[in-house]
Write a protein that holds these residues in place. Sequence first.
Motif, PDB file in Angstrom:
ATOM      1  N   ASN A 172       6.425   0.263  -7.083  1.00 50.16           N
ATOM      2  CA  ASN A 172       6.067   0.057  -8.490  1.00 50.16           C
ATOM      3  C   ASN A 172       4.838  -0.836  -8.667  1.00 50.16           C
ATOM      4  O   ASN A 172       4.391  -1.048  -9.789  1.00 50.16           O
ATOM      5  N   PHE A 173       4.286  -1.336  -7.575  1.00 49.03           N
ATOM      6  CA  PHE A 173       3.192  -2.293  -7.676  1.00 49.03           C
ATOM      7  C   PHE A 173       1.821  -1.652  -7.442  1.00 49.03           C
ATOM      8  O   PHE A 173       1.710  -0.565  -6.860  1.00 49.03           O
ATOM      9  N   THR A 174       0.790  -2.359  -7.913  1.00 44.02           N
ATOM     10  CA  THR A 174      -0.581  -1.922  -7.692  1.00 44.02           C
ATOM     11  C   THR A 174      -1.480  -3.148  -7.563  1.00 44.02           C
ATOM     12  O   THR A 174      -1.040  -4.285  -7.765  1.00 44.02           O
ATOM     13  N   LYS A 224      -4.468   0.358  -0.573  1.00 43.26           N
ATOM     14  CA  LYS A 224      -3.294   0.503   0.276  1.00 43.26           C
ATOM     15  C   LYS A 224      -2.023   0.054  -0.455  1.00 43.26           C
ATOM     16  O   LYS A 224      -2.049  -0.897  -1.223  1.00 43.26           O
ATOM     17  N   TYR A 225      -0.958   0.767  -0.193  1.00 45.83           N
ATOM     18  CA  TYR A 225       0.358   0.440  -0.726  1.00 45.83           C
ATOM     19  C   TYR A 225       0.379   0.391  -2.261  1.00 45.83           C
ATOM     20  O   TYR A 225       1.142  -0.384  -2.850  1.00 45.83           O
ATOM     21  N   CYS A 226      -0.443   1.200  -2.900  1.00 41.16           N
ATOM     22  CA  CYS A 226      -0.465   1.240  -4.368  1.00 41.16           C
ATOM     23  C   CYS A 226      -0.070   2.636  -4.849  1.00 41.16           C
ATOM     24  O   CYS A 226      -0.800   3.302  -5.592  1.00 41.16           O
ATOM     25  N   GLU A 227       1.103   3.069  -4.402  1.00 42.41           N
ATOM     26  CA  GLU A 227       1.561   4.417  -4.726  1.00 42.41           C
ATOM     27  C   GLU A 227       1.700   4.663  -6.221  1.00 42.41           C
ATOM     28  O   GLU A 227       1.488   5.771  -6.712  1.00 42.41           O
ATOM     29  N   SER A 228       2.044   3.621  -6.956  1.00 45.99           N
ATOM     30  CA  SER A 228       2.304   3.800  -8.390  1.00 45.99           C
ATOM     31  C   SER A 228       1.056   4.200  -9.164  1.00 45.99           C
ATOM     32  O   SER A 228       1.154   4.743 -10.264  1.00 45.99           O
ATOM     33  N   ASN A 286      -2.739   5.291  -5.263  1.00 46.44           N
ATOM     34  CA  ASN A 286      -3.525   4.565  -4.254  1.00 46.44           C
ATOM     35  C   ASN A 286      -4.933   4.236  -4.731  1.00 46.44           C
ATOM     36  O   ASN A 286      -5.912   4.341  -3.996  1.00 46.44           O
ATOM     37  N   ARG A 287      -5.009   3.839  -5.984  1.00 46.25           N
ATOM     38  CA  ARG A 287      -6.258   3.364  -6.567  1.00 46.25           C
ATOM     39  C   ARG A 287      -5.976   2.053  -7.301  1.00 46.25           C
ATOM     40  O   ARG A 287      -4.885   1.841  -7.831  1.00 46.25           O
ATOM     41  N   TYR A 288      -6.985   1.181  -7.327  1.00 41.78           N
ATOM     42  CA  TYR A 288      -6.849  -0.062  -8.089  1.00 41.78           C
ATOM     43  C   TYR A 288      -6.975   0.225  -9.581  1.00 41.78           C
ATOM     44  O   TYR A 288      -7.422   1.296  -9.989  1.00 41.78           O
TER      45      TYR A 288
END
Length: 230
Positions: A30-32, A84-88, A91-93
């Motif tokens: 759930n994180f970004t 990285k690790y920003c599936e929600s 994978n983009r900021y």
Amino acid sequence: MNDRICFIVEKSSFFKANFLATEGFVKQENFTGMFGMVGLAECVNHLLGIEDPKKGFGNNEEADQLGIKIVQKIEEFVNSKEAKYCESTNNRYRLHAQVGLDSDGRENSPGCRIPIGCEPEMYKQIAHSTLFHKYFPTGIGDIFKYEETWLKTPMALVDIIKGALEAGMRYYSGYLANNDVVRVTGYLVKKSELEKLDKKKQSLNNVSVFGKGARDFSNALDRRVHESTR
């Protein structure tokens, strides 16, 4: 940013060991990552050679349009980077309008805000805000300071807020000029607690220290007072 994210996920094992994760309050998926920015107003005014901020960003069509171009370019840059690790967020900021630090001083207005003391009339300030809020899905806001007669027409103020949100504002915040509790930027402070610090007395809330810095270095309590016309 990726290095910091990898440290949190891989080395610190936050999402495996921290009680917030083990007890189900937060989940890694759930994180970004948030790419923050400050000082758009000062950047635009500098590039256009505008020395009087009251004639610049927020009060000048050319300055506003340049601000939009800059934010669009930043958005394009941020969207081109893999997070990285920003599936929600695929994978983009995501862009975030930083509120800045109390030590930033007058040279860096928070996010895309108009410099304090240079705000136009409320409806113009709202219209200006709608130009930029759409670019910041992980946070942006503007603050409005009201004259106390608004207390007599609260539903009129509700209509203004509803209209602002419908027009594209993502976050609307305000307070009465004569309140003890006021919004500095991303947090609330009591003016009475700031007076204690001025007299070298103890304050019960440590956020008062940040509020004092924002008041002294950024004139955070000197926003334009919007008067009621009804």
